[in-house]
Scaffold this active site. Structure first.
Site, PDB file in Angstrom:
ATOM      1  N   MET A 119      -8.717   7.826   0.372  1.00 54.68           N
ATOM      2  CA  MET A 119      -9.761   8.816   1.551  1.00 54.68           C
ATOM      3  C   MET A 119     -10.405   9.770   1.433  1.00 54.68           C
ATOM      4  SD  MET A 119      -6.883   6.618   4.084  1.00 54.68           S
ATOM      5  CE  MET A 119      -5.711   5.393   4.286  1.00 54.68           C
ATOM      6  N   ASP A 128      -6.144  -6.940   4.642  1.00 54.35           N
ATOM      7  CA  ASP A 128      -5.450  -5.603   4.442  1.00 54.35           C
ATOM      8  C   ASP A 128      -5.833  -4.807   5.909  1.00 54.35           C
ATOM      9  OD1 ASP A 128      -4.704  -2.666   3.768  1.00 54.35           O
ATOM     10  OD2 ASP A 128      -6.696  -2.167   2.685  1.00 54.35           O
ATOM     11  N   GLY A 129      -4.496  -3.994   6.365  1.00 47.79           N
ATOM     12  CA  GLY A 129      -4.235  -3.915   7.185  1.00 47.79           C
ATOM     13  C   GLY A 129      -3.699  -4.764   8.584  1.00 47.79           C
ATOM     14  N   SER A 143       0.615  -1.633   0.042  1.00 46.48           N
ATOM     15  CA  SER A 143      -0.014   0.146  -0.408  1.00 46.48           C
ATOM     16  C   SER A 143       0.900   1.159  -0.231  1.00 46.48           C
ATOM     17  CB  SER A 143      -1.013   0.014   1.376  1.00 46.48           C
ATOM     18  OG  SER A 143      -1.448   1.294   1.033  1.00 46.48           O
ATOM     19  N   PHE A 198      -6.015   4.512   8.467  1.00 46.86           N
ATOM     20  CA  PHE A 198      -4.971   4.971   8.699  1.00 46.86           C
ATOM     21  C   PHE A 198      -4.012   3.608   8.549  1.00 46.86           C
ATOM     22  CE2 PHE A 198      -7.194   7.386  11.526  1.00 46.86           C
ATOM     23  CZ  PHE A 198      -6.906   8.920  11.088  1.00 46.86           C
ATOM     24  N   HIS A 233      -8.464   1.643  -3.885  1.00 45.97           N
ATOM     25  CA  HIS A 233      -9.869   0.876  -2.063  1.00 45.97           C
ATOM     26  C   HIS A 233      -9.779   2.436  -2.094  1.00 45.97           C
ATOM     27  CE1 HIS A 233      -9.643  -0.061   1.858  1.00 45.97           C
ATOM     28  NE2 HIS A 233     -10.840  -0.187   1.618  1.00 45.97           N
ATOM     29  N   SER A 244       2.844  -0.420   6.287  1.00 45.19           N
ATOM     30  CA  SER A 244       4.057  -0.383   6.602  1.00 45.19           C
ATOM     31  C   SER A 244       4.640  -1.559   7.052  1.00 45.19           C
ATOM     32  CB  SER A 244       3.878  -0.049   8.189  1.00 45.19           C
ATOM     33  OG  SER A 244       2.758  -0.510   9.125  1.00 45.19           O
ATOM     34  N   GLY A 259      -0.310   1.580   9.092  1.00 43.87           N
ATOM     35  CA  GLY A 259       0.489   1.583  10.594  1.00 43.87           C
ATOM     36  C   GLY A 259      -0.828   1.165  11.911  1.00 43.87           C
ATOM     37  N   HIS A 287      -0.883  -1.169  -4.003  1.00 45.98           N
ATOM     38  CA  HIS A 287      -2.700  -1.164  -3.348  1.00 45.98           C
ATOM     39  C   HIS A 287      -2.958   0.297  -3.242  1.00 45.98           C
ATOM     40  CE1 HIS A 287      -6.155  -2.124  -1.318  1.00 45.98           C
ATOM     41  NE2 HIS A 287      -5.544  -1.030  -0.314  1.00 45.98           N
ATOM     42  N   ASP A 290      -4.722   3.368  -1.562  1.00 39.80           N
ATOM     43  CA  ASP A 290      -5.922   4.138  -0.877  1.00 39.80           C
ATOM     44  C   ASP A 290      -6.837   5.759  -0.807  1.00 39.80           C
ATOM     45  OD1 ASP A 290      -5.903   1.845   0.785  1.00 39.80           O
ATOM     46  OD2 ASP A 290      -3.796   2.008   1.634  1.00 39.80           O
ATOM     47  N   MET A 295     -11.241  -5.982   5.404  1.00 36.02           N
ATOM     48  CA  MET A 295     -10.200  -5.481   6.719  1.00 36.02           C
ATOM     49  C   MET A 295      -9.972  -5.823   7.739  1.00 36.02           C
ATOM     50  SD  MET A 295     -10.110  -2.673   5.037  1.00 36.02           S
ATOM     51  CE  MET A 295      -8.786  -1.383   5.804  1.00 36.02           C
ATOM     52  N   MET A 327     -12.011   4.359   0.174  1.00 36.10           N
ATOM     53  CA  MET A 327     -12.880   4.512   1.432  1.00 36.10           C
ATOM     54  C   MET A 327     -13.441   5.635   1.178  1.00 36.10           C
ATOM     55  SD  MET A 327      -9.380   2.644   3.679  1.00 36.10           S
ATOM     56  CE  MET A 327      -8.721   3.088   1.955  1.00 36.10           C
TER      57      MET A 327
END
Ligand code: DX5
Ligand code: ZN
Length: 223
Positions: free
Chosen positions: A37, A178-179, A8, A146, A66, A201, A148, A33, A35, A140, A68
Protein backbone atom coordinates in the site's frame (compact mmCIF):
# COMPACT_ATOMS: atom_id res chain seq x y z
CA UNK A 1 -8.73 -27.24 -10.01
CA UNK A 2 -8.22 -27.33 -6.27
CA UNK A 3 -9.01 -24.24 -4.25
CA UNK A 4 -6.13 -22.19 -2.86
CA UNK A 5 -5.70 -20.50 0.52
CA UNK A 6 -3.54 -17.37 0.68
CA UNK A 7 -3.04 -15.89 4.17
CA UNK A 8 -2.32 -12.15 4.08
CA UNK A 9 0.82 -11.22 6.01
CA UNK A 10 -0.62 -7.81 6.73
CA UNK A 11 -2.17 -9.43 9.80
CA UNK A 12 1.00 -11.27 10.87
CA UNK A 13 3.06 -10.22 13.89
CA UNK A 14 5.77 -8.12 12.23
CA UNK A 15 8.09 -8.42 15.23
CA UNK A 16 8.60 -12.05 14.19
CA UNK A 17 7.73 -12.08 10.53
CA UNK A 18 10.09 -14.92 9.64
CA UNK A 19 8.55 -17.23 12.22
CA UNK A 20 5.05 -16.23 11.19
CA UNK A 21 5.66 -16.96 7.50
CA UNK A 22 7.35 -20.23 8.34
CA UNK A 23 4.40 -21.19 10.56
CA UNK A 24 1.92 -20.39 7.81
CA UNK A 25 3.91 -22.50 5.35
CA UNK A 26 3.99 -25.40 7.81
CA UNK A 27 0.25 -24.93 8.32
CA UNK A 28 -0.31 -25.70 4.64
CA UNK A 29 -0.90 -22.28 3.05
CA UNK A 30 -0.79 -22.47 -0.74
CA UNK A 31 0.34 -18.89 -1.33
CA UNK A 32 1.24 -15.97 0.90
CA UNK A 33 -0.67 -12.77 0.06
CA UNK A 34 1.51 -9.66 0.23
CA UNK A 35 -0.38 -6.36 0.46
CA UNK A 36 1.62 -3.38 -0.79
CA UNK A 37 0.00 0.00 0.00
CA UNK A 38 1.32 3.42 -0.97
CA UNK A 39 -0.56 5.93 1.19
CA UNK A 40 -2.07 7.46 -2.00
CA UNK A 41 -4.45 4.97 -3.55
CA UNK A 42 -5.24 3.79 -0.03
CA UNK A 43 -4.64 5.79 3.16
CA UNK A 44 -2.09 3.48 4.71
CA UNK A 45 1.55 2.65 3.83
CA UNK A 46 2.13 -1.04 4.52
CA UNK A 47 5.18 -2.90 3.21
CA UNK A 48 7.24 -2.98 0.07
CA UNK A 49 10.42 -4.12 -1.63
CA UNK A 50 12.66 -4.67 1.46
CA UNK A 51 10.13 -7.03 3.08
CA UNK A 52 9.57 -8.88 -0.19
CA UNK A 53 13.34 -9.32 -0.56
CA UNK A 54 13.54 -10.66 2.98
CA UNK A 55 10.71 -13.14 2.36
CA UNK A 56 12.58 -14.91 -0.39
CA UNK A 57 15.34 -15.76 2.07
CA UNK A 58 13.07 -17.67 4.43
CA UNK A 59 10.85 -20.71 3.95
CA UNK A 60 7.87 -18.95 2.38
CA UNK A 61 4.99 -20.14 0.23
CA UNK A 62 4.90 -18.55 -3.26
CA UNK A 63 4.09 -14.84 -3.06
CA UNK A 64 0.79 -13.45 -4.33
CA UNK A 65 1.63 -9.74 -4.47
CA UNK A 66 -1.32 -7.31 -4.36
CA UNK A 67 -0.28 -3.80 -5.38
CA UNK A 68 -2.59 -1.15 -3.96
CA UNK A 69 -0.50 1.65 -5.42
CA UNK A 70 -1.10 4.43 -7.94
CA UNK A 71 0.38 4.01 -11.42
CA UNK A 72 1.99 0.59 -10.93
CA UNK A 73 3.21 0.46 -14.55
CA UNK A 74 6.63 1.90 -13.71
CA UNK A 75 7.41 -0.44 -10.83
CA UNK A 76 5.86 -3.88 -11.34
CA UNK A 77 9.22 -5.22 -12.47
CA UNK A 78 10.90 -3.94 -9.31
CA UNK A 79 8.52 -6.04 -7.20
CA UNK A 80 8.98 -9.11 -9.36
CA UNK A 81 12.78 -8.86 -9.17
CA UNK A 82 12.63 -8.27 -5.41
CA UNK A 83 10.76 -11.54 -4.86
CA UNK A 84 12.26 -13.75 -7.55
CA UNK A 85 11.98 -16.74 -7.77
CA UNK A 86 9.15 -16.90 -5.22
CA UNK A 87 6.72 -14.52 -6.94
CA UNK A 88 3.66 -16.45 -8.11
CA UNK A 89 1.78 -13.45 -9.38
CA UNK A 90 1.32 -9.70 -9.31
CA UNK A 91 -2.14 -8.17 -9.07
CA UNK A 92 -2.78 -4.51 -9.81
CA UNK A 93 -5.90 -2.54 -9.03
CA UNK A 94 -8.00 -1.62 -12.08
CA UNK A 95 -8.65 1.80 -10.54
CA UNK A 96 -4.94 2.69 -10.49
CA UNK A 97 -3.86 1.70 -13.99
CA UNK A 98 -3.41 4.18 -16.80
CA UNK A 99 -1.46 1.76 -19.00
CA UNK A 100 -3.06 -1.56 -18.23
CA UNK A 101 -1.99 -3.42 -21.38
CA UNK A 102 1.60 -2.41 -20.79
CA UNK A 103 1.45 -3.28 -17.10
CA UNK A 104 -0.01 -6.75 -17.75
CA UNK A 105 2.52 -7.41 -20.52
CA UNK A 106 5.43 -6.50 -18.24
CA UNK A 107 4.16 -8.83 -15.51
CA UNK A 108 3.67 -11.72 -17.92
CA UNK A 109 7.04 -11.23 -19.59
CA UNK A 110 8.61 -12.43 -16.32
CA UNK A 111 6.61 -15.67 -16.40
CA UNK A 112 4.45 -14.80 -13.39
CA UNK A 113 0.65 -14.62 -13.20
CA UNK A 114 -0.94 -11.25 -13.99
CA UNK A 115 -3.97 -10.29 -11.91
CA UNK A 116 -6.45 -7.44 -11.95
CA UNK A 117 -8.31 -6.39 -8.80
CA UNK A 118 -11.66 -4.61 -8.65
CA UNK A 119 -12.87 -2.57 -5.71
CA UNK A 120 -16.27 -3.55 -4.28
CA UNK A 121 -18.18 -0.98 -6.34
CA UNK A 122 -16.18 -1.21 -9.56
CA UNK A 123 -18.51 -3.06 -11.95
CA UNK A 124 -17.60 -6.29 -13.73
CA UNK A 125 -18.33 -4.58 -17.05
CA UNK A 126 -14.87 -2.96 -16.99
CA UNK A 127 -13.37 -6.44 -17.48
CA UNK A 128 -14.84 -7.01 -20.92
CA UNK A 129 -11.61 -6.24 -22.83
CA UNK A 130 -9.39 -7.62 -20.07
CA UNK A 131 -10.42 -11.26 -19.60
CA UNK A 132 -8.18 -12.73 -22.27
CA UNK A 133 -5.07 -10.97 -20.93
CA UNK A 134 -5.13 -11.90 -17.25
CA UNK A 135 -4.56 -15.08 -15.23
CA UNK A 136 -6.45 -13.95 -12.14
CA UNK A 137 -9.28 -11.58 -11.22
CA UNK A 138 -9.37 -10.43 -7.62
CA UNK A 139 -12.73 -9.29 -6.29
CA UNK A 140 -12.22 -7.04 -3.28
CA UNK A 141 -14.77 -8.03 -0.65
CA UNK A 142 -13.86 -5.01 1.49
CA UNK A 143 -12.66 -1.55 0.49
CA UNK A 144 -8.87 -1.85 0.08
CA UNK A 145 -6.62 -0.27 2.71
CA UNK A 146 -6.89 -2.15 5.98
CA UNK A 147 -6.99 -5.67 7.37
CA UNK A 148 -9.74 -6.70 9.76
CA UNK A 149 -12.68 -5.01 8.03
CA UNK A 150 -16.13 -6.51 7.75
CA UNK A 151 -16.92 -8.55 4.63
CA UNK A 152 -19.27 -6.68 2.23
CA UNK A 153 -22.06 -9.19 1.56
CA UNK A 154 -23.16 -7.78 -1.80
CA UNK A 155 -19.85 -8.93 -3.28
CA UNK A 156 -21.02 -12.57 -3.13
CA UNK A 157 -23.38 -11.88 -5.97
CA UNK A 158 -20.61 -10.20 -7.92
CA UNK A 159 -18.46 -13.32 -7.57
CA UNK A 160 -21.39 -15.46 -8.79
CA UNK A 161 -21.86 -13.27 -11.84
CA UNK A 162 -18.15 -13.37 -12.58
CA UNK A 163 -18.12 -17.19 -12.29
CA UNK A 164 -20.94 -17.38 -14.86
CA UNK A 165 -19.07 -15.14 -17.26
CA UNK A 166 -15.74 -16.92 -16.87
CA UNK A 167 -17.24 -20.38 -17.29
CA UNK A 168 -18.28 -19.38 -20.80
CA UNK A 169 -14.78 -18.26 -21.82
CA UNK A 170 -12.08 -20.37 -23.44
CA UNK A 171 -9.39 -18.73 -21.32
CA UNK A 172 -10.49 -18.91 -17.68
CA UNK A 173 -8.72 -16.67 -15.17
CA UNK A 174 -8.83 -17.70 -11.51
CA UNK A 175 -11.23 -15.80 -9.24
CA UNK A 176 -9.65 -14.59 -6.01
CA UNK A 177 -11.54 -13.00 -3.10
CA UNK A 178 -9.89 -10.71 -0.58
CA UNK A 179 -11.15 -8.98 2.55
CA UNK A 180 -13.02 -10.11 5.64
CA UNK A 181 -12.85 -13.81 4.70
CA UNK A 182 -13.04 -16.09 7.72
CA UNK A 183 -14.02 -19.60 8.68
CA UNK A 184 -17.57 -18.34 9.27
CA UNK A 185 -18.15 -16.94 5.77
CA UNK A 186 -15.73 -18.78 3.47
CA UNK A 187 -18.57 -21.10 2.50
CA UNK A 188 -20.46 -18.18 0.90
CA UNK A 189 -17.62 -17.24 -1.42
CA UNK A 190 -16.66 -20.78 -2.39
CA UNK A 191 -20.27 -21.54 -3.31
CA UNK A 192 -20.32 -18.35 -5.38
CA UNK A 193 -17.43 -19.77 -7.39
CA UNK A 194 -14.16 -18.34 -6.09
CA UNK A 195 -10.90 -20.27 -6.54
CA UNK A 196 -8.42 -18.42 -4.31
CA UNK A 197 -9.18 -17.23 -0.77
CA UNK A 198 -7.18 -14.49 0.90
CA UNK A 199 -7.55 -14.28 4.67
CA UNK A 200 -5.57 -12.05 6.99
CA UNK A 201 -7.13 -11.66 10.41
CA UNK A 202 -9.24 -14.77 9.73
CA UNK A 203 -6.04 -16.86 9.96
CA UNK A 204 -3.40 -14.77 11.77
CA UNK A 205 -6.01 -13.72 14.35
CA UNK A 206 -6.49 -17.33 15.43
CA UNK A 207 -4.16 -19.20 17.76
CA UNK A 208 -3.73 -22.32 15.66
CA UNK A 209 -3.00 -21.51 12.00
CA UNK A 210 -2.81 -25.14 11.04
CA UNK A 211 -6.24 -25.98 12.50
CA UNK A 212 -7.81 -22.89 10.92
CA UNK A 213 -6.42 -23.66 7.46
CA UNK A 214 -7.44 -27.29 7.80
CA UNK A 215 -10.99 -26.26 8.77
CA UNK A 216 -11.16 -23.81 5.87
CA UNK A 217 -9.93 -26.46 3.45
CA UNK A 218 -12.56 -28.90 4.67
CA UNK A 219 -15.24 -26.32 3.84
CA UNK A 220 -13.68 -25.63 0.43
CA UNK A 221 -13.59 -29.33 -0.39
CA UNK A 222 -17.19 -30.12 0.51
CA UNK A 223 -18.72 -27.06 -1.15
C1 DX5 B 1 -7.07 -5.08 2.25
C2 DX5 B 1 -6.07 -6.11 1.81
C3 DX5 B 1 -6.41 -7.47 2.29
C4 DX5 B 1 -6.37 -7.60 3.79
C5 DX5 B 1 -7.10 -8.85 4.21
O1 DX5 B 1 -6.74 -3.88 1.69
O2 DX5 B 1 -5.99 -6.18 0.40
O3 DX5 B 1 -5.57 -8.45 1.69
O4 DX5 B 1 -5.07 -7.65 4.29
O5 DX5 B 1 -7.20 -8.88 5.59
P1 DX5 B 1 -8.52 -9.41 6.30
O6 DX5 B 1 -8.67 -10.83 5.86
O7 DX5 B 1 -8.23 -9.26 7.75
O8 DX5 B 1 -9.66 -8.56 5.82
ZN1 ZN C 1 -4.92 -7.93 -0.55
Amino acid sequence: MSKLIAPSILSADFTKLGEEVNAIKEAGADWIHVDVMDGHFVPQISLGVPIIKALRNIPSPPMDIHLMIDNPDGCVETYIRAGEPLVKGITVQFETCKLLHSTISKIKSHGVMAGIALNPLTPLSVLEEIYSYVDLILIMTVEPGFAGQEFIKSTVNKVKQLRNIIDKLNHRPLIEVDGGIKLENINDVVRAGADVFVSGSGIFGTNNYSATIKDMRRILEIS
